[in-house]
Write a protein that holds these residues in place. Structure first.
Motif, PDB file in Angstrom:
ATOM      1  N   SER A 143      56.286 -45.152  51.029  1.00 45.88           N
ATOM      2  CA  SER A 143      55.771 -44.415  49.937  1.00 45.88           C
ATOM      3  C   SER A 143      56.470 -45.225  48.747  1.00 45.88           C
ATOM      4  O   SER A 143      57.394 -46.043  48.828  1.00 45.88           O
ATOM      5  CB  SER A 143      56.559 -43.125  49.841  1.00 45.88           C
ATOM      6  N   LEU A 144      55.530 -45.253  47.534  1.00 46.29           N
ATOM      7  CA  LEU A 144      56.036 -46.164  46.433  1.00 46.29           C
ATOM      8  C   LEU A 144      56.493 -45.157  45.128  1.00 46.29           C
ATOM      9  O   LEU A 144      56.425 -45.558  44.159  1.00 46.29           O
ATOM     10  CB  LEU A 144      54.770 -46.956  45.913  1.00 46.29           C
ATOM     11  N   ARG A 145      56.626 -43.979  45.300  1.00 50.83           N
ATOM     12  CA  ARG A 145      56.918 -42.782  44.368  1.00 50.83           C
ATOM     13  C   ARG A 145      58.283 -43.330  43.847  1.00 50.83           C
ATOM     14  O   ARG A 145      58.449 -42.996  42.476  1.00 50.83           O
ATOM     15  CB  ARG A 145      56.827 -41.597  45.035  1.00 50.83           C
ATOM     16  N   ASP A 146      58.906 -43.666  44.589  1.00 48.42           N
ATOM     17  CA  ASP A 146      60.316 -44.301  43.900  1.00 48.42           C
ATOM     18  C   ASP A 146      60.135 -45.430  42.715  1.00 48.42           C
ATOM     19  O   ASP A 146      60.967 -45.335  41.885  1.00 48.42           O
ATOM     20  CB  ASP A 146      61.424 -44.648  44.778  1.00 48.42           C
ATOM     21  N   LEU A 147      59.173 -46.382  43.086  1.00 49.35           N
ATOM     22  CA  LEU A 147      58.972 -47.575  42.438  1.00 49.35           C
ATOM     23  C   LEU A 147      58.403 -46.744  40.834  1.00 49.35           C
ATOM     24  O   LEU A 147      58.646 -47.281  39.877  1.00 49.35           O
ATOM     25  CB  LEU A 147      58.007 -48.334  42.880  1.00 49.35           C
ATOM     26  N   ASP A 148      57.448 -45.697  40.892  1.00 55.73           N
ATOM     27  CA  ASP A 148      56.790 -45.349  39.948  1.00 55.73           C
ATOM     28  C   ASP A 148      57.818 -44.656  38.999  1.00 55.73           C
ATOM     29  O   ASP A 148      57.866 -44.622  37.732  1.00 55.73           O
ATOM     30  CB  ASP A 148      55.734 -44.219  40.380  1.00 55.73           C
ATOM     31  N   ASP A 149      58.788 -43.655  39.376  1.00 53.07           N
ATOM     32  CA  ASP A 149      59.922 -43.207  38.897  1.00 53.07           C
ATOM     33  C   ASP A 149      60.549 -44.174  38.049  1.00 53.07           C
ATOM     34  O   ASP A 149      61.186 -44.103  36.895  1.00 53.07           O
ATOM     35  CB  ASP A 149      60.720 -42.221  39.827  1.00 53.07           C
ATOM     36  N   ARG A 150      61.031 -45.371  38.771  1.00 53.17           N
ATOM     37  CA  ARG A 150      61.712 -46.504  38.164  1.00 53.17           C
ATOM     38  C   ARG A 150      61.141 -46.949  36.952  1.00 53.17           C
ATOM     39  O   ARG A 150      61.512 -47.319  35.880  1.00 53.17           O
ATOM     40  CB  ARG A 150      62.028 -47.293  38.982  1.00 53.17           C
ATOM     41  N   LEU A 151      59.833 -47.171  37.056  1.00 51.21           N
ATOM     42  CA  LEU A 151      58.780 -47.714  36.011  1.00 51.21           C
ATOM     43  C   LEU A 151      58.810 -46.887  34.831  1.00 51.21           C
ATOM     44  O   LEU A 151      58.959 -47.400  33.567  1.00 51.21           O
ATOM     45  CB  LEU A 151      57.371 -48.202  36.344  1.00 51.21           C
TER      46      LEU A 151
END
Length: 666
Positions: A143-151
């Motif tokens: 999953s890339l959801r953590d990356l979206d939250d960081r952005l």
């Protein structure tokens, strides 16, 4: 763009500074975000690749023996990583052997060898190898959801930083722009003050040595130049006002002098006219008093002659015939004097009637035949085309014709006299009386129409007469809007031309056209019409007639005026090529017409010849005349000047000649 152009310099400098700072911060923030995004994506990809390598190695035996249970047990090792959403093991024929989790995604965008991105997930694929051969494939989906939250956190932080940086940039720009806009605004205030107060002595203060300082120097230099030129203009204006005042005083003195001279001339003219009227009235009264007893003498002489003839007393009858002839001749002379005095006194009136012009000419010729036979002359009448009915004074037409025909018979002996009647354009009747008599010289023609004057003394002694007949005939013809002209050559005969309008009502005066043989005041041969028009402005009919004769002999069409106002109207209507101008005129003087012509560009180059009793040729030449001729006019000098004017007409493009005239007096 219009709204931006209307902003002040201060506002535009602040906005430009803030925009530059904002753009720089935005670029830096974007670079940081992109770098973090790439870095985070690389970390997730490396971690998934590491996990996939371990799981692929541990599932080799399960794939070799196609054992689903062993394969699923190998996949259970992925439960310790919460970011892994799903995994699956496939055989070479893409048969699913084991699967971990649900929602495995197909397709997506390839990021590198064995790596692809599907929506918010990252899929890493690794081959399962045994002895160098691929026996299966492992797919791990993270999953890339953590990356979206960081952005999103980065974006919020960057927005706050941009807002704060913009406020700081605007505050700094508002203070820093004053160093640039301040000198410009102060320069603008100085320029506005100079423009409103017209005070070119003010100067702008130079604050810096940069481009704005150079602009201030140039602005101050411009003000200095304007101030200097303004001072020079003021001095020139003051000098001009002084010259105008001096010139005005000079003109006032000249005008006063001319006014006094004109008043004196008018008084003298009025006295002369009064004397002329008194003379005419006296002659008219005396002629009437003389004619009354003379009629009685003629009447009684006729009675006594008849009685003597009845009684057979031839000697007495012959004496009475002589008395009767002398009385009738004396009565004719008195009648001529009376007619002349009536014309000059303005008491001669026209009695208009409708009559056949051809009949009156035939009657005159028939009446004159007996006189012509007595002189041995042949009298003939030619009427190529009947004239028909006219409206004139029948008696005066008959008197003029009798005088002209009688004059031709008187100076012709054993010759031929021809009366020819034709019609000219403009409803003008032309009667030409030609004879083969003694003829005249140009000098004799010049005296022909003067009262009490004949050609010369020898003519008077030989042929008799008082010299009134032709003068009266011309005046009567002029009263009927007509004219009489003559052409003659000594020893070759004479031709008189009588021109009359068909109807005197509304007719203009018929111009005197000089025929080919008339050489009064000219020594050059006759010329044909040159197509040029000359305006003659003179209230003296004799002077006007002399100039008209000369001009028509030079081939010009002549129009005349008797005062300055009439001359200006003729100038506008006829557009002449040259003007002959008298100075002393009724009403406004000729100076005013000459000045009006020189002030109007349309007439400024029309040549003007001034004729006057005043010997002020410098004044004429100063106002633009090409020559000044002093009256009484010299025909030779007039011919010389007018010939010079006409010679200039031959220049190409119809250019009006400009002749430099010498200061001469005729």
């Amino acid at each position: 763009m219009t709204r931006w152009s209307n902003l002040s310099v201060r506002t535009r400098l602040s906005l430009v500074t803030m925009a530059a700072c904002g753009a720089a911060l935005a670029l830096v923030s974007t670079g940081v975000v992109v770098n973090e995004l790439l870095s985070a994506t690389g970390q997730v990809t490396a971690r998934l690749e590491s996990v996939a390598d371990v799981v692929a190695a541990s599932s080799t035996a399960a794939v070799q023996f196609a054992d689903p249970a062993a394969a699923e047990e190998a996949l259970t090792a992925l439960r310790g990583d919460a970011s892994i959403e799903a995994a699956r093991i496939e055989l070479p024929n893409r048969t699913l052997l084991a699967q971990y989790g649900k929602g495995f995604k197909e397709g997506g965008r390839v990021l590198g060898p064995g790596v692809r991105q599907v929506s918010t997930a990252l899929v890493v694929s690794r081959p399962i190898v045994l002895n160098g051969s691929v026996i299966g494939t492992l797919h791990v989906q993270g999953s890339l959801r953590d990356l979206d939250d960081r952005l999103r956190r980065y974006a919020a932080i960057l927005a706050a930083v941009l807002a704060l940086a913009g406020a700081v940039a605007y505050a700094l720009a508002s203070r820093m722009q004053r160093a640039i806009s301040g000198p410009i605004l102060r320069l603008s205030n100085v320029a506005g003050s100079v423009a409103s107060d017209q005070d070119y002595s003010r100067r702008a203060v130079k604050e810096h040595a940069d481009e704005i300082g150079q602009l201030v120097d140039q602005f101050n230099q411009m003000l200095q130049t304007i101030e200097q030129r303004d001072a020079e203009l003021q001095q020139a204006r003051e000098r001009l006002e002084e010259r105008v005042i001096e010139r005005t005083r000079s003109l006032e003195l000249e005008i006063e002098q001319h006014r006094r001279t004109e008043e004196q001339l008018l008084v003298a003219k009025a006295a002369a006219e009064q004397a002329s009227v008194a003379k005419s009235a006296f002659v008219a009264n005396m002629s009437h008093e003389l004619r009354t007893p003379l009629n009685a003498i003629i009447g009684y002489s006729e009675l006594l002659k008849e009685d003597a003839e009845a009684q057979g007393n031839e000697t007495s009858a012959q004496d009475l015939v002589k008395i009767l002839t002398a009385g009738r001749h004396l009565l004719s002379l008195i009648n001529d004097v009376l007619d002349l005095s009536k014309i000059e006194a303005g008491r001669m009136e026209l009695e208009l009637s409708d009559f056949e012009f051809d009949d009156i000419v035939r009657s005159v010729v028939t009446t004159s035949e007996h006189m012509a036979e007595g002189r041995g002359d042949a009298l003939s009448l030619e009427i190529p085309t009947p004239v028909g009915q006219v409206r004139l004074d029948r008696t005066k037409v008959q008197q003029v014709l009798l005088n002209l025909v009688g004059n031709a018979i008187k100076f012709t002996e054993k010759g031929r006299i021809t009366v020819r009647v034709t019609c000219e354009p403009g409803n003008v009747i032309l009667v030409a009386i030609s004879d083969t008599g003694i003829g005249m010289t140009p000098e004799q023609i010049g005296r022909l129409f003067q009262e009490f004057t004949q050609a010369d003394a020898s003519t008077t002694r030989r042929y008799g007469g008082t010299g009134l007949g032709l003068a009266i005939s011309r005046k009567l013809a002029s009263m009927m809007a007509g004219s009489i002209s003559v052409e003659s050559e000594q020893g070759q005969g004479t031709t008189f031309y009588l021109r009359l309008p068909r109807d005197i009502r509304g007719a203009e005066t018929v111009a005197i056209e000089r025929p080919r043989g008339h050489r009064e005041a000219l020594s050059a041969p006759a010329v044909e019409s040159n197509g040029y028009t000359v305006l003659v402005v003179d209230d003296d009919p004799n002077a006007r007639d002399l100039v008209q004769r000369i001009l028509m002999r030079l081939g010009c069409r002549v129009i005349s005026a008797i005062n300055a106002d009439d001359g200006w109207q003729k100038l506008q209507a006829e557009r002449p090529h040259a003007v002959v101008l008298d100075i002393i005129l009724p009403g406004r003087s000729g100076w005013t017409l000459l000045e009006a012509m020189r002030d109007d560009p349309k007439w400024a180059r029309v040549p003007v010849v001034v004729t006057s009793m005043l010997d002020i040729d410098s004044r004429s030449l100063e106002l633009g005349a090409i020559a000044h001729l002093t009256k009484p006019l010299s025909p030779e000098r007039m011919v010389e000047v007018l010939t010079s004017v006409l010679s200039g007409f031959a220049k190409p493009a119809c250019e009006v000649p400009v002749i430099m005239a010498e200061r001469r007096t005729a």
